[in-house]
Design an enzyme around this catalytic site. Structure first.
Site, PDB file in Angstrom:
ATOM      1  N   LYS A  55     -37.727  87.160  13.100  1.00 31.09           N
ATOM      2  CA  LYS A  55     -38.279  85.808  13.334  1.00 31.09           C
ATOM      3  C   LYS A  55     -38.742  85.148  12.028  1.00 31.09           C
ATOM      4  O   LYS A  55     -38.880  85.811  10.987  1.00 31.09           O
ATOM      5  CB  LYS A  55     -39.404  85.921  14.355  1.00 31.09           C
ATOM      6  CG  LYS A  55     -38.922  86.290  15.761  1.00 31.09           C
ATOM      7  CD  LYS A  55     -40.090  86.342  16.735  1.00 31.09           C
ATOM      8  CE  LYS A  55     -39.630  86.597  18.156  1.00 31.09           C
ATOM      9  NZ  LYS A  55     -40.795  86.647  19.094  1.00 31.09           N
ATOM     10  N   TYR A  61     -35.140  80.417  24.861  1.00 27.38           N
ATOM     11  CA  TYR A  61     -36.385  80.805  25.519  1.00 27.38           C
ATOM     12  C   TYR A  61     -36.607  80.042  26.832  1.00 27.38           C
ATOM     13  O   TYR A  61     -37.754  79.930  27.285  1.00 27.38           O
ATOM     14  CB  TYR A  61     -37.564  80.607  24.563  1.00 27.38           C
ATOM     15  CG  TYR A  61     -37.762  81.765  23.604  1.00 27.38           C
ATOM     16  CD1 TYR A  61     -37.958  83.067  24.073  1.00 27.38           C
ATOM     17  CD2 TYR A  61     -37.784  81.563  22.225  1.00 27.38           C
ATOM     18  CE1 TYR A  61     -38.156  84.128  23.197  1.00 27.38           C
ATOM     19  CE2 TYR A  61     -37.980  82.630  21.336  1.00 27.38           C
ATOM     20  CZ  TYR A  61     -38.173  83.904  21.842  1.00 27.38           C
ATOM     21  OH  TYR A  61     -38.373  84.969  20.980  1.00 27.38           O
ATOM     22  N   ASN A  95     -44.660  87.371  15.819  1.00 28.29           N
ATOM     23  CA  ASN A  95     -44.654  88.832  15.941  1.00 28.29           C
ATOM     24  C   ASN A  95     -43.390  89.489  15.363  1.00 28.29           C
ATOM     25  O   ASN A  95     -42.969  90.556  15.791  1.00 28.29           O
ATOM     26  CB  ASN A  95     -44.895  89.241  17.395  1.00 28.29           C
ATOM     27  CG  ASN A  95     -43.867  88.657  18.344  1.00 28.29           C
ATOM     28  OD1 ASN A  95     -42.915  88.009  17.912  1.00 28.29           O
ATOM     29  ND2 ASN A  95     -44.042  88.876  19.627  1.00 28.29           N
ATOM     30  N   HIS A 130     -37.571  89.831  17.794  1.00 24.22           N
ATOM     31  CA  HIS A 130     -37.194  89.718  19.209  1.00 24.22           C
ATOM     32  C   HIS A 130     -36.188  90.805  19.524  1.00 24.22           C
ATOM     33  O   HIS A 130     -35.326  91.112  18.695  1.00 24.22           O
ATOM     34  CB  HIS A 130     -36.543  88.356  19.501  1.00 24.22           C
ATOM     35  CG  HIS A 130     -35.834  88.321  20.827  1.00 24.22           C
ATOM     36  ND1 HIS A 130     -36.491  88.008  21.995  1.00 24.22           N
ATOM     37  CD2 HIS A 130     -34.550  88.618  21.173  1.00 24.22           C
ATOM     38  CE1 HIS A 130     -35.629  88.111  23.001  1.00 24.22           C
ATOM     39  NE2 HIS A 130     -34.447  88.475  22.538  1.00 24.22           N
ATOM     40  N   GLU A 163     -27.621  87.003  25.425  1.00 25.90           N
ATOM     41  CA  GLU A 163     -28.187  86.676  24.117  1.00 25.90           C
ATOM     42  C   GLU A 163     -27.200  86.946  22.977  1.00 25.90           C
ATOM     43  O   GLU A 163     -27.111  86.151  22.041  1.00 25.90           O
ATOM     44  CB  GLU A 163     -29.502  87.453  23.911  1.00 25.90           C
ATOM     45  CG  GLU A 163     -30.605  86.938  24.830  1.00 25.90           C
ATOM     46  CD  GLU A 163     -31.893  87.742  24.784  1.00 25.90           C
ATOM     47  OE1 GLU A 163     -32.817  87.387  25.530  1.00 25.90           O
ATOM     48  OE2 GLU A 163     -31.988  88.717  24.002  1.00 25.90           O
TER      49      GLU A 163
HETATM   50  P1  ADP Z   1     -41.308  89.924  24.011  1.00 24.93           P
HETATM   51  O1  ADP Z   1     -40.821  89.186  22.781  1.00 24.93           O
HETATM   52  O2  ADP Z   1     -42.126  91.142  23.666  1.00 24.93           O
HETATM   53  O3  ADP Z   1     -40.187  90.228  24.992  1.00 24.93           O
HETATM   54  P2  ADP Z   1     -42.107  87.777  25.820  1.00 24.93           P
HETATM   55  O4  ADP Z   1     -40.689  87.742  26.277  1.00 24.93           O
HETATM   56  O5  ADP Z   1     -43.168  87.898  26.870  1.00 24.93           O
HETATM   57  O6  ADP Z   1     -42.347  88.960  24.764  1.00 24.93           O
HETATM   58  O7  ADP Z   1     -42.434  86.458  24.987  1.00 24.93           O
HETATM   59  C1  ADP Z   1     -41.480  85.900  24.120  1.00 24.93           C
HETATM   60  C2  ADP Z   1     -42.165  85.497  22.837  1.00 24.93           C
HETATM   61  O8  ADP Z   1     -43.105  84.453  23.114  1.00 24.93           O
HETATM   62  C3  ADP Z   1     -43.019  86.596  22.187  1.00 24.93           C
HETATM   63  O9  ADP Z   1     -42.260  87.492  21.416  1.00 24.93           O
HETATM   64  C4  ADP Z   1     -43.975  85.770  21.334  1.00 24.93           C
HETATM   65  O10 ADP Z   1     -43.338  85.283  20.138  1.00 24.93           O
HETATM   66  C5  ADP Z   1     -44.241  84.590  22.262  1.00 24.93           C
HETATM   67  N1  ADP Z   1     -45.419  84.816  23.115  1.00 24.93           N
HETATM   68  C6  ADP Z   1     -45.515  85.677  24.173  1.00 24.93           C
HETATM   69  N2  ADP Z   1     -46.746  85.628  24.735  1.00 24.93           N
HETATM   70  C7  ADP Z   1     -47.442  84.720  24.020  1.00 24.93           C
HETATM   71  C8  ADP Z   1     -48.777  84.203  24.092  1.00 24.93           C
HETATM   72  N3  ADP Z   1     -49.640  84.632  25.027  1.00 24.93           N
HETATM   73  N4  ADP Z   1     -49.155  83.270  23.179  1.00 24.93           N
HETATM   74  C9  ADP Z   1     -48.293  82.826  22.233  1.00 24.93           C
HETATM   75  N5  ADP Z   1     -47.016  83.254  22.120  1.00 24.93           N
HETATM   76  C10 ADP Z   1     -46.592  84.198  22.982  1.00 24.93           C
HETATM   77 MG    MG Z   2     -38.979  88.893  26.083  1.00 23.62          MG
END
Ligand code: ADP
Ligand code: MG
Length: 139
Positions: free
Chosen positions: A10, A50, A113, A116, A127
């Site tokens: 990212k 997304y 974070n 992905h 994807e």
């Molecule tokens: P993952 O990437 O672990 O699969 P999710 O699919 O739940 O997690 O969420 C997609 C992305 O959205 C996350 O990787 C993060 O960048 C962002 N995200 C998820 N939850 C939050 C939150 N509570 N606040 C801000 N950004 C979030």
């Molecule tokens: Mg996810």
């Protein structure tokens, strides 16, 4: 069973010059890179990617973040690649991610974070094909 998954390094991690270290972690975990490229996501691409999160309160910020700079997308392959890459990434919130994971090492916040990874075979397929044509994947 050998399978493919989709990864994004990212914008926060690319900007912080952590791309090489993250790729090394992926290789050290025994995953094989089938395709990789650096791209700047458009707003439409990020919103489409997304779309499953479009009703979430963080959606707008997430899209802004994902288009804030270049990302490195890749198609990874290996036995149980989807689950293994999710394990290597660690929990969504870097503060909760296990030691030795990409998000523990490089994640800055629950949003920024570092990476992905696809969460299931169906999403992995969608994807990978969202960003790669077959011609761009080796083997
Ligand atoms: P993952 O990437 O672990 O699969 P999710 O699919 O739940 O997690 O969420 C997609 C992305 O959205 C996350 O990787 C993060 O960048 C962002 N995200 C998820 N939850 C939050 C939150 N509570 N606040 C801000 N950004 C979030
Ligand atoms: Mg996810």
């Amino acid at each position: 069973m050998s399978e493919r998954t989709f990864s994004i390094i990212k914008p926060d991690a690319v900007a912080a010059k952590q791309t090489g270290a993250i790729i090394q972690m992926i290789l050290d975990a025994g995953l094989t890179v089938k395709g990789m490229k650096m791209i700047q996501l458009t707003r439409a691409q990020a919103e489409g990617f997304y779309a499953v999160h479009s009703a979430r309160p963080f959606f707008k910020d997430l899209v802004e973040y994902m288009i804030s700079g270049p990302v490195v997308v890749s198609c990874l392959e290996g036995e149980n690649a989807i689950a293994r890459y999710r394990d290597l990434m660690g929990a969504t919130d870097p503060a909760k991610a296990a030691e030795g994971t990409i998000r523990k090492n490089f994640g800055k916040s629950i949003e920024a974070n570092a990476c992905h990874g696809s969460d299931a075979p169906e999403t992995a397929k969608v994807e990978v094909s969202y960003f790669f044509s077959n011609l761009e994947l080796v083997g």
